[in-house]
Design an enzyme around this catalytic site. Structure first.
Site, PDB file in Angstrom:
ATOM      1  N   TYR A 187       0.833  -1.217   0.000  1.00 22.34           N
ATOM      2  CA  TYR A 187       0.000   0.000   0.000  1.00 22.34           C
ATOM      3  C   TYR A 187       0.860   1.256   0.000  1.00 22.34           C
ATOM      4  O   TYR A 187       2.089   1.184   0.169  1.00 22.34           O
ATOM      5  CB  TYR A 187      -0.938  -0.002   1.221  1.00 22.34           C
ATOM      6  CG  TYR A 187      -0.275   0.356   2.533  1.00 22.34           C
ATOM      7  CD1 TYR A 187       0.528  -0.562   3.201  1.00 22.34           C
ATOM      8  CD2 TYR A 187      -0.453   1.607   3.112  1.00 22.34           C
ATOM      9  CE1 TYR A 187       1.139  -0.239   4.409  1.00 22.34           C
ATOM     10  CE2 TYR A 187       0.149   1.940   4.316  1.00 22.34           C
ATOM     11  CZ  TYR A 187       0.949   1.003   4.971  1.00 22.34           C
ATOM     12  OH  TYR A 187       1.551   1.332   6.163  1.00 22.34           O
TER      13      TYR A 187
ATOM     14  N   ARG B 156       8.578   3.895  -4.536  1.00 28.00           N
ATOM     15  CA  ARG B 156       8.516   2.950  -3.398  1.00 28.00           C
ATOM     16  C   ARG B 156       7.438   1.883  -3.655  1.00 28.00           C
ATOM     17  O   ARG B 156       7.655   0.689  -3.375  1.00 28.00           O
ATOM     18  CB  ARG B 156       8.232   3.698  -2.100  1.00 28.00           C
ATOM     19  CG  ARG B 156       8.215   2.800  -0.883  1.00 28.00           C
ATOM     20  CD  ARG B 156       8.148   3.592   0.377  1.00 28.00           C
ATOM     21  NE  ARG B 156       6.870   4.275   0.529  1.00 28.00           N
ATOM     22  CZ  ARG B 156       6.576   5.084   1.537  1.00 28.00           C
ATOM     23  NH1 ARG B 156       7.485   5.350   2.467  1.00 28.00           N
ATOM     24  NH2 ARG B 156       5.400   5.663   1.625  1.00 28.00           N
TER      25      ARG B 156
ATOM     26  N   ARG C 155      -9.076 -19.712  -0.243  1.00 27.17           N
ATOM     27  CA  ARG C 155      -7.881 -19.525   0.602  1.00 27.17           C
ATOM     28  C   ARG C 155      -6.897 -20.672   0.392  1.00 27.17           C
ATOM     29  O   ARG C 155      -7.187 -21.824   0.681  1.00 27.17           O
ATOM     30  CB  ARG C 155      -8.268 -19.470   2.077  1.00 27.17           C
ATOM     31  CG  ARG C 155      -7.076 -19.181   2.989  1.00 27.17           C
ATOM     32  CD  ARG C 155      -7.473 -19.160   4.452  1.00 27.17           C
ATOM     33  NE  ARG C 155      -6.326 -18.852   5.304  1.00 27.17           N
ATOM     34  CZ  ARG C 155      -5.416 -19.738   5.697  1.00 27.17           C
ATOM     35  NH1 ARG C 155      -5.513 -21.008   5.286  1.00 27.17           N
ATOM     36  NH2 ARG C 155      -4.411 -19.376   6.462  1.00 27.17           N
TER      37      ARG C 155
ATOM     38  N   HIS D 205      -2.411 -20.871   0.579  1.00 30.08           N
ATOM     39  CA  HIS D 205      -1.163 -20.091   0.679  1.00 30.08           C
ATOM     40  C   HIS D 205      -0.539 -19.919  -0.700  1.00 30.08           C
ATOM     41  O   HIS D 205       0.005 -18.870  -1.026  1.00 30.08           O
ATOM     42  CB  HIS D 205      -0.181 -20.785   1.629  1.00 30.08           C
ATOM     43  CG  HIS D 205      -0.547 -20.649   3.076  1.00 30.08           C
ATOM     44  ND1 HIS D 205      -1.693 -21.196   3.596  1.00 30.08           N
ATOM     45  CD2 HIS D 205       0.055 -20.002   4.102  1.00 30.08           C
ATOM     46  CE1 HIS D 205      -1.767 -20.908   4.876  1.00 30.08           C
ATOM     47  NE2 HIS D 205      -0.732 -20.188   5.214  1.00 30.08           N
TER      48      HIS D 205
ATOM     49  N   LYS E 115       6.392  -1.856   2.069  1.00 28.36           N
ATOM     50  CA  LYS E 115       5.194  -1.253   2.671  1.00 28.36           C
ATOM     51  C   LYS E 115       4.033  -2.228   2.458  1.00 28.36           C
ATOM     52  O   LYS E 115       3.173  -2.028   1.603  1.00 28.36           O
ATOM     53  CB  LYS E 115       4.916   0.113   2.059  1.00 28.36           C
ATOM     54  CG  LYS E 115       4.067   1.012   2.954  1.00 28.36           C
ATOM     55  CD  LYS E 115       4.066   2.458   2.495  1.00 28.36           C
ATOM     56  CE  LYS E 115       3.141   3.334   3.327  1.00 28.36           C
ATOM     57  NZ  LYS E 115       3.531   3.459   4.742  1.00 28.36           N
TER      58      LYS E 115
ATOM     59  N   GLU F 196      11.743   2.576  14.513  1.00 24.18           N
ATOM     60  CA  GLU F 196      10.843   3.610  13.989  1.00 24.18           C
ATOM     61  C   GLU F 196       9.504   3.574  14.744  1.00 24.18           C
ATOM     62  O   GLU F 196       9.324   2.706  15.613  1.00 24.18           O
ATOM     63  CB  GLU F 196      10.584   3.366  12.499  1.00 24.18           C
ATOM     64  CG  GLU F 196       9.945   2.030  12.185  1.00 24.18           C
ATOM     65  CD  GLU F 196       9.766   1.775  10.705  1.00 24.18           C
ATOM     66  OE1 GLU F 196       9.746   2.721   9.914  1.00 24.18           O
ATOM     67  OE2 GLU F 196       9.644   0.593  10.327  1.00 24.18           O
TER      68      GLU F 196
ATOM     69  N   LEU G 104      10.868   1.124   7.319  1.00 25.73           N
ATOM     70  CA  LEU G 104      10.296   1.560   6.044  1.00 25.73           C
ATOM     71  C   LEU G 104      11.120   2.725   5.505  1.00 25.73           C
ATOM     72  O   LEU G 104      11.501   3.617   6.269  1.00 25.73           O
ATOM     73  CB  LEU G 104       8.852   2.031   6.258  1.00 25.73           C
ATOM     74  CG  LEU G 104       8.168   2.516   4.983  1.00 25.73           C
ATOM     75  CD1 LEU G 104       7.723   1.324   4.136  1.00 25.73           C
ATOM     76  CD2 LEU G 104       6.999   3.421   5.296  1.00 25.73           C
TER      77      LEU G 104
HETATM   78  N1  PDD Z   1       2.647   4.960   7.455  1.00 28.96           N
HETATM   79  N2  PDD Z   1       7.266   3.846   9.226  1.00 28.96           N
HETATM   80  C1  PDD Z   1       6.120   3.139   9.168  1.00 28.96           C
HETATM   81  C2  PDD Z   1       6.096   1.767   9.790  1.00 28.96           C
HETATM   82  C3  PDD Z   1       4.969   3.672   8.528  1.00 28.96           C
HETATM   83  O1  PDD Z   1       3.827   2.945   8.490  1.00 28.96           O
HETATM   84  C4  PDD Z   1       5.038   4.951   7.965  1.00 28.96           C
HETATM   85  C5  PDD Z   1       3.870   5.596   7.250  1.00 28.96           C
HETATM   86  C6  PDD Z   1       6.243   5.667   8.072  1.00 28.96           C
HETATM   87  C7  PDD Z   1       6.396   7.048   7.454  1.00 28.96           C
HETATM   88  O2  PDD Z   1       6.533   6.849   6.058  1.00 28.96           O
HETATM   89  P1  PDD Z   1       6.204   8.092   5.085  1.00 28.96           P
HETATM   90  O3  PDD Z   1       7.078   9.241   5.504  1.00 28.96           O
HETATM   91  O4  PDD Z   1       6.550   7.595   3.688  1.00 28.96           O
HETATM   92  O5  PDD Z   1       4.724   8.387   5.274  1.00 28.96           O
HETATM   93  C8  PDD Z   1       7.346   5.079   8.681  1.00 28.96           C
HETATM   94  C9  PDD Z   1       1.475   5.366   6.754  1.00 28.96           C
HETATM   95  C10 PDD Z   1       1.229   6.843   6.793  1.00 28.96           C
HETATM   96  C11 PDD Z   1       0.291   4.577   7.255  1.00 28.96           C
HETATM   97  O6  PDD Z   1       0.488   3.360   7.432  1.00 28.96           O
HETATM   98  O7  PDD Z   1      -0.778   5.139   7.469  1.00 28.96           O
END
Ligand code: PDD
Length: 277
Positions: A32, A51, A98, A100, A144, A177, A201
Site C-alpha cells: 500500500y 517505493r 484460501r 497459501h 510497505k 521507527e 520503512l
Molecule cells: N505509514 N514507518 C512506518 C512503519 C509507517 O507505516 C510509515 C507511514 C512511516 C512514514 O513513512 P512516510 O514518511 O513515507 O509516510 C514510517 C502510513 C502513513 C500509514 O500506514 O498510514
C-alpha cells in the site's frame, strides 16, 4: 454443501462477494501507499510511486502496470477535489479460495480512498508523547506491506499508556521507527535516525527531513538511538506523510528536555514548508 457465513448470514459459496476472498484479508498479501496533497498538489508523488513499484517487486506481484495505478490515483484525486487530502491505496495479489499458494492467473485487486486531512496545530505546537514497544515485526519492514498487525498492537499499547505513537525497540535494544512514522532525535547537535538497513520503512518524509536538515546546516548521523539515549536527547520528533514533522516531548512517561518542541525541530518544520511551497 459448500457454504460461507458472513457474520450471522449463511450463504452458498458462489454468493460470496470476492472482496471477502481477498488475499489481503487472508494473508496481508498486498502492498500500500499513503500520500497527501497540500493546497491541491500531491506531495512527493514520484517518490511514493518508486517505493510502491519496489514493494510490488519485493512481493513478486508482477502483473500490475504502475503507470496505470498512477493515472487511477490522479483521476480519483481530481474527482475528489480535496485541497489537503489523504490518499490511501493498495494492491493485493487478488481474490480466491484460501490457499497459501496463489493461483497463477490471479487478478490483483486495487482499492483507494481519498479523505480530508484535518490539520491539528496542537500536535505541532505542543508535541506528543510516545511509548516504546518491542519490535516484533518480520524482517522485511522495508516493504510497505499490509502486514500491519504488530503496528496495530503497538499503537493500541501506546494509546493505553496515553501516548500518541508507539516507538519500536528491536532485539538489539535499538529504536527502529514508530508504528506508523519515522523516528528522529537531536543529540549533541546532530540529527539522529535509524539507517535504512535497520529493518525500517524507507519513509519519504524521513528523506525530506534529512534534506531539510542539510539545508539548515544540521548534520545527520544515521545511527539508531537506544531508549536511554532518546530519554536524554535534546529533542525528539516523528515524521510521517500525513503530518510531516511532529515534536515528541514525552518518552515512556518522562519529559524530553523542557517538555516543549525543540528549536531544531521547529527550524526543520519551517524548512520543510519550503518543499511544500
Ligand atoms: N505509514 N514507518 C512506518 C512503519 C509507517 O507505516 C510509515 C507511514 C512511516 C512514514 O513513512 P512516510 O514518511 O513515507 O509516510 C514510517 C502510513 C502513513 C500509514 O500506514 O498510514
Amino acid at each position: 454443501m459448500q457454504l460461507a457465513m458472513i457474520n450471522d448470514k449463511i450463504m452458498a459459496m458462489e454468493d460470496v462477494d470476492s472482496a471477502y476472498l481477498d488475499r489481503g484479508l487472508f494473508f496481508g498479501d498486498g502492498v500500500y501507499e499513503v500520500l497527501r496533497s497540500y493546497n491541491g498538489k500531491i506531495f512527493a508523488l514520484d517518490d511514493h510511486f518508486t517505493r510502491f513499484a519496489n514493494s510490488l517487486k519485493a512481493i513478486e506481484i508482477t502483473s500490475v502496470d504502475v503507470a496505470d495505478i498512477r493515472s487511477k490515483v490522479l483521476k480519483a484525486f481530481d474527482k475528489a477535489a480535496i485541497a489537503n487530502a489523504k490518499i490511501y491505496f493498495h494492491i493485493t495479489r487478488g481474490s480466491g479460495v484460501r490457499d497459501h499458494l496463489p493461483k497463477a492467473d490471479l487478478k490483483p485487486n486495487f482499492f483507494l480512498t481519498i479523505s480530508e486531512l484535518k490539520d491539528n496545530p496542537k500536535l505541532k505546537n505542543e508535541g506528543v508523547a510516545v511509548s516504546t514497544y518491542p519490535d516484533i515485526r518480520w524482517k522485511r519492514c522495508d516493504i510497505k506491506s499490509l502486514n500491519l498487525l504488530p503496528n496495530v498492537l503497538a499503537k493500541g499499547d501506546a494509546d493505553k499508556k496515553g501516548a500518541w505513537e508507539a516507538v519500536f525497540v528491536n532485539d538489539d535494544g535499538l529504536i527502529t521507527e514508530g508504528s506508523s512514522s519515522a523516528f528522529f532525535g537531536i543529540v549533541k547537535g546532530k540529527l539522529r535516525t535509524s539507517p535504512l538497513k535497520a529493518n525500517i520503512l524507507p519513509s519519504i518524509t524521513r528523506k525530506y527531513v534529512e534534506l531539510a536538515a542539510n539545508n539548515i546546516g544540521l548534520p545527520t548521523a544515521e545511527k539508531s538511538l537506544t531508549p536511554k539515549e532518546a530519554q536524554v536527547a535534546d529533542e525528539l520528533f516523528l515524521a510521517v506523510t500525513t503530518k510531516d514533522i511532529i515534536p515528541v516531548v514525552k518518552f515512556d512517561g518522562q519529559p524530553i528536555a523542557d517538555a516543549k518542541p525543540g528549536k531544531w525541530t521547529k527550524l526543520l518544520i519551517e524548512e520543510f514548508k519550503k518543499f511544500i511551497a
